[in-house]
Enzyme design. Sequence first.
Site: not given
Ligand code: RB5
Length: 147
Positions: A135, A70-73, A68
């Site tokens: 481990r 940021t890759g976060i969501g 996505c």
């Molecule tokens: C989309 O605009 C953006 O929020 C999504 O791609 C991502 O970065 C969310 O974590």
Amino acid sequence: MSKPTVALAADHAGFELKNLLRDELKAQGYAVLDLGTNGPDSVDYPDFGRKLAQTVADGQAQMGVVVCGTGIGISIAANRVPGCRAALCHDATSARLCREHNDANVLALGARLIGVETARDCLKAFLETPFAGGRHARRVEKLGQPA
Ligand code: RB5
């Protein structure tokens, strides 16, 4: 050693990088499952993160890639599915260590934060590094236990 089947999924912010990586994986002889999205229309990353994680958890693919902005969501969404261990990586060292130490089965990338070369390096390290076991196995086992 046979190559794993790799599933890929992205939202609208990540589909171009996802498609590029998909095509390169195919050219390298990997079997791929493309779970979308495949265009710039706005979609919701939880839908794609969940679908990808379920595909890996079900065993339809051995490895997954989610992208996505940021890759976060999309990594948060994927990690809500039991059996999915998604690691958000911005460099090849993290991608190597998430395999060695965490037995990560999903690589998460932020298309708006890293360049194509770094994404390629991350994916190569992720797919070519085995889990170290030892481990680390006990700790990964604990990751699968309910909270
Ligand atoms: C989309 O605009 C953006 O929020 C999504 O791609 C991502 O970065 C969310 O974590």
